[in-house]
Design an enzyme around this catalytic site. Structure first.
Site, short mmCIF file in Angstrom:
data_model
loop_
_atom_site.label_atom_id
_atom_site.label_comp_id
_atom_site.label_asym_id
_atom_site.label_seq_id
_atom_site.Cartn_x
_atom_site.Cartn_y
_atom_site.Cartn_z
N GLU A 188 -20.31 30.34 126.24
CA GLU A 188 -20.18 29.48 125.05
C GLU A 188 -18.84 28.77 125.16
O GLU A 188 -17.81 29.42 125.36
CB GLU A 188 -20.25 30.35 123.79
CG GLU A 188 -20.66 29.59 122.57
CD GLU A 188 -20.87 30.52 121.37
OE1 GLU A 188 -21.71 31.43 121.44
OE2 GLU A 188 -20.16 30.32 120.37
N GLU B 101 -21.34 38.04 121.25
CA GLU B 101 -20.14 38.46 120.52
C GLU B 101 -20.41 39.67 119.64
O GLU B 101 -19.98 39.73 118.48
CB GLU B 101 -19.59 37.30 119.68
CG GLU B 101 -19.17 36.12 120.52
CD GLU B 101 -18.50 35.00 119.73
OE1 GLU B 101 -18.45 35.07 118.49
OE2 GLU B 101 -18.02 34.05 120.37
C1 GAL Z 1 -18.94 31.63 118.26
C2 GAL Z 1 -20.30 32.21 117.91
C3 GAL Z 1 -21.25 31.12 117.47
C4 GAL Z 1 -20.60 30.21 116.49
C5 GAL Z 1 -19.37 29.62 117.13
C6 GAL Z 1 -18.65 28.62 116.28
O1 GAL Z 1 -17.95 32.58 118.24
O2 GAL Z 1 -20.85 32.87 119.00
O3 GAL Z 1 -22.40 31.67 116.92
O4 GAL Z 1 -20.27 30.95 115.38
O5 GAL Z 1 -18.48 30.67 117.40
O6 GAL Z 1 -17.48 28.19 116.91
#
Ligand code: GAL
Length: 808
Positions: free
Chosen positions: A500, A424
């Protein structure tokens, strides 16, 4: 000081046998002196450090607390979470005292014979901005706290006593989670001949594999001329498989292709490992010997087919993990890592993403051995900041060096199937970011032509427009389930990775009513509901990912955020003190499974049947009120009974994602007693059942160690789960008794954790409240073998004791 000696095996090359020691690897683990603060002269040999604390390394100076709301308090708008106005974030980096400067000093001895050799000083991570001094002189420095790096200290070393001093500095506003502090990974000395194999100088790949044979390509960098290299491959039983001798070097590199007949392939189910022993002779004298463990396996990523391992299409059933180990902080510990992986294996997980940085080498070794595929990530930021003092400060100077070290140090791990150059990153916006994505990917390709590169993208629309997503080997989507179809159409690769997913939030054993799906939901007790229907504004509940994983053959898998809770980032309570650790974990900070563990297990673990009921059944005061019951199971349908009365049969169906993956009885009214679920087969026949009961008054403590026998090495740990139960042994799900821990015999009390994200009790003190009826105690071995007894007591409860054992 621990010493590993590389000896020659008698059966190996009998003629050259000398039992000489060509290479010594000495871990600098004991007798470090540590002090927080800056000291102008602490680099000097004669600096007086006798009053400093004596510590062992790996060490995390911040985990001992105390928690404090003011530490690294960040008044920011978290842009990637969609925030537009700044607000005060208290627990974002864990509220533990990691900010500041500290020094470590270590005295070690080198013999006159060793002084004439080449000496390398290797750090597997130092948090952060390490400045390294030896005998009063500066050896070098690094910046990123997660990088592995080394220095040739041949010219700095003296025969006799040497003084190593390391200065570390952690700035505030440098992280989005608890980064830890200190020499939290191993430090080693490598003493070898001047003519020797380079550090991380071997590269093993398996470019051709058939049923009958595999071509193992081994590239070896070595210094010295007029010699020859013998590489011998051994199977997992130590049997010699094949050997090759080569005399021609190109530059400083040998290149060998060695045949392995009837290769046993590495996979998560069959994590078979070979060893390559490289011996470097100059004249006819053995100058160096290095052992490299590797696996024979083939990976492919193909448009419209997806990912295949050894020719078999499969999906990543993965989890993201931060590097902290809960109550141990970030100090790396093999027993803690192995326990995490054991829990994940039981869930059916087959892959890990080291979010958002370089993994520990110990974790990679375990993944090789236990069978996990690995997505090794490097950065959370490139040139554009997410946090003021983040990696953006180092990007220009260090990005290439950090990637080179990541690849060189880890490329022989068969578990690694993919690299990630970023998570991100705000550089997803703008032309410069596209160039940076290409540049970084090309560094990975140059250093390792065998594995593809991904970036976890959250700005999916922007990356569709700019070409950023199109240039990646693997387009990784973070969340954004609604954009998968469009991304698949627009991006040229022909597949999408859920780099993710989910970011569902829950607190173990806590359930909230009414049971409704919600985003960013908050409650007065700063807990989240374990009905698993709550997520963040940018994220979603697990079932929405399952739909994509199951229905879209071009989705190559997912990495769930996260396998375990971690310190820091207490979303949705970023602004609420005392929340100080995450709610995202499938397992809590103590490693205890939340209900979600069984939801993933019911999908991922095909070799076991899952039949898990939630919530607990102790709802004094809710009599007669609607208290929905969910069952996470791989059975298709089931009938539910409350105190023998049927609540009807539920069958999975396609009306909503939840109905497809969970069995839910939404109208059950609470009455104390027994909830029983009976799983049914296709013909409606009962095939399995499970029940839970209302517990009576808390009566006694029950202890359940994960391992009864541990190694007497002063590092190994037994994780003992403490449960509070009633007189009949039924777990009391609401018990919060203050527990007292005592360890006697050949072990020590190391830490405890209860999984409560709002607890400010310190992990290393021998007392802690139970949370939802449970806690976990970590008992550590001494270097002496023998019995270890753990006693756990609490006012008004029957005390419990367990005897563990440590052996050499
Ligand atoms: C994502 C990020 C993670 C964590 C997660 C929480 O956007 O890559 O590091 O912050 O959100 O939902």
């Amino acid at each position: 000081m621990k010493q590993f000696k590389t000896l020659l095996f008698a059966f190996f090359i009998v003629t050259q046998i000398s039992f000489s020691q060509v290479r010594i690897v000495r871990e600098l683990d004991n007798n470090w002196k540590f002090q927080k603060g800056d000291f102008e002269n602490a680099f000097q040999t004669n600096f007086a450090d006798s009053k400093w604390q004596t510590v062992t390394v790996p060490h995390d100076w911040a985990i001992y607390g105390p928690f404090d709301k003011e530490i690294d308090k960040q008044s920011v708008a978290i842009v990637q979470n969609g925030e537009t106005a700044a607000s005060e974030k208290t627990g974002r980096t864990g509220s533990l005292p990691h900010v500041g400067t500290a020094w470590y000093r270590n005295k070690f001895t080198v013999s006159a014979a060793e002084k004439s050799k080449k000496v390398i000083l290797l750090f597997e991570g130092a948090m952060s901005e390490p400045q390294i001094y030896l005998n009063g002189k500066k050896v070098g420095e690094w910046a990123y706290g997660y990088s592995y790096f080394y220095f040739d200290i041949t010219d700095f070393i003296t025969a006799g006593e040497n003084t190593l001093a390391v200065k570390l500095t952690n700035k505030e506003f440098a992280s989005r989670w608890y980064p830890g502090a200190g020499l939290y990974r191993k430090v080693s000395l490598i003493i070898k001949n001047k003519e020797s194999i380079d550090q991380w100088g071997t590269s093993v790949t398996t470019p051709f594999i058939s049923k009958d044979e595999a071509k193992v390509n081994i590239k070896t960098k070595a210094s010295g001329e007029n010699g020859y290299l013998v590489t011998t491959i051994f199977d997992a039983n130590g049997q010699k498989v094949s050997s090759d001798k080569v005399t021609t070097k190109f530059g400083n590199e040998f290149d060998q292709n060695i045949k392995v007949q009837n290769p046993k392939l590495w996979s998560p189910e069959t994590p078979y490992l070979y060893k390559a022993v490289s011996q470097w002779f100059v004249g006819s004298e053995l100058k160096d010997e290095v052992t490299t463990r590797f696996g024979i396996r083939d990976i492919k990523y193909e448009a419209n087919k997806g990912f295949s391992l050894n020719g078999e299409i499969r999906k990543f059933k993965g989890v993201c993990l931060h590097h902290d180990l809960g109550p141990l902080g970030t100090a790396v510990n093999v027993a803690a890592l192995r326990r995490q992986l054991t829990i994940l294996k039981d869930m059916g997980c087959n892959a890990i993403r080291s979010s958002h940085n370089m993994p520990s080498l110990e974790q990679l070794e375990l993944c090789d051995e236990m069978g996990f595929m690995f997505l090794a990530e490097s950065f959370d930021e490139w040139a554009k900041p997410k946090v003021e003092n983040g990696y953006n400060r180092f990007f220009e100077q260090y990005a290439e060096k950090d990637i080179v070290n990541l690849v060189h140090a880890t490329r022989n791990h068969p578990s690694i199937v993919m690299w990630s150059s970023g998570n991100e990153v705000p550089d997803q916006w703008g032309d410069e970011g596209v160039k940076r994505a290409k540049w970084l990917q090309e560094i990975f390709h140059r250093e390792d032509p065998t594995r593809p590169v991904t970036v976890g993208m959250d700005q999916v629309k922007a990356t569709m427009e700019s070409g950023f997503g199109a240039l990646l080997d693997i387009p990784g989507l973070n969340y954004r389930v609604h954009l998968y179809e469009e991304a698949f159409k627009k991006f040229p690769q022909g597949f999408i990775l859920g780099s993710e997913t989910a970011s569902t939030v829950s607190s173990r054993g806590i359930y909230k009513f009414p049971v409704v799906q919600a985003k960013d939901k908050q409650y007065p007790d700063f807990q989240c509901s374990s009905y698993d229907l709550e997520a963040c504004s940018w994220s979603n509940v697990p079932d929405e990912d399952f739909v994509l994983q199951d229905d879209k053959p071009w989705v190559i898998g997912e990495f769930v955020w996260t396998g375990f809770d971690y310190l820091g980032e207490p979303t949705p309570y970023d602004e609420k003190w005392p929340s100080r650790s995450s709610y995202f974990g499938i397992n809590d900070l103590a490693g205890l499974p939340k209900d979600r563990f069984y939801l993933y297990k019911s999908r991922w673990n095909k070799s076991e049947k899952t039949l898990h009921i939630l919530p607990h059944w102790n709802w004094e005061g809710r009599e007669g009120q609607v208290t929905p019951v969910f069952v996470y199971t791989n059975y298709d349908s089931a009938e539910l009974f409350v105190n023998g009365k049927s609540m009807g049969i539920q069958k999975k169906n396609n009306t909503t994602p939840q109905n497809r993956y969970r069995l839910m009885w939404m109208d059950v009214k609470y009455e104390p007693g027994t909830v029983k679920v009976v799983a049914l087969d296709k013909d409606g026949k009962a095939v399995a059942e499970e029940e839970i009961h209302t517990a009576g008054k808390a009566y006694k403590i029950v202890l359940d160690p994960d391992r009864k026998t541990i190694k007497a090495d002063g590092k190994d740990l037994s994780y003992v789960t403490v449960s509070i139960v009633d007189e009949k042994g039924i777990p009391c799900p609401n018990a919060v008794n203050q527990l007292q821990f005592k360890v006697t015999g050949k072990g020590t009390y190391r830490a405890a954790c209860n999984g409560d994200a709002t607890s400010l009790e310190l992990f290393h003190l021998p007392t802690m409240k139970a949370f939802s009826g449970k806690a976990v105690v970590l008992v550590q071995s001494l270097k002496e073998a023998g019995n270890i007894e753990l006693t756990v007591s609490a006012k008004g409860l029957k005390t419990a004791a367990v005897t563990l054992n440590s052996s050499n």
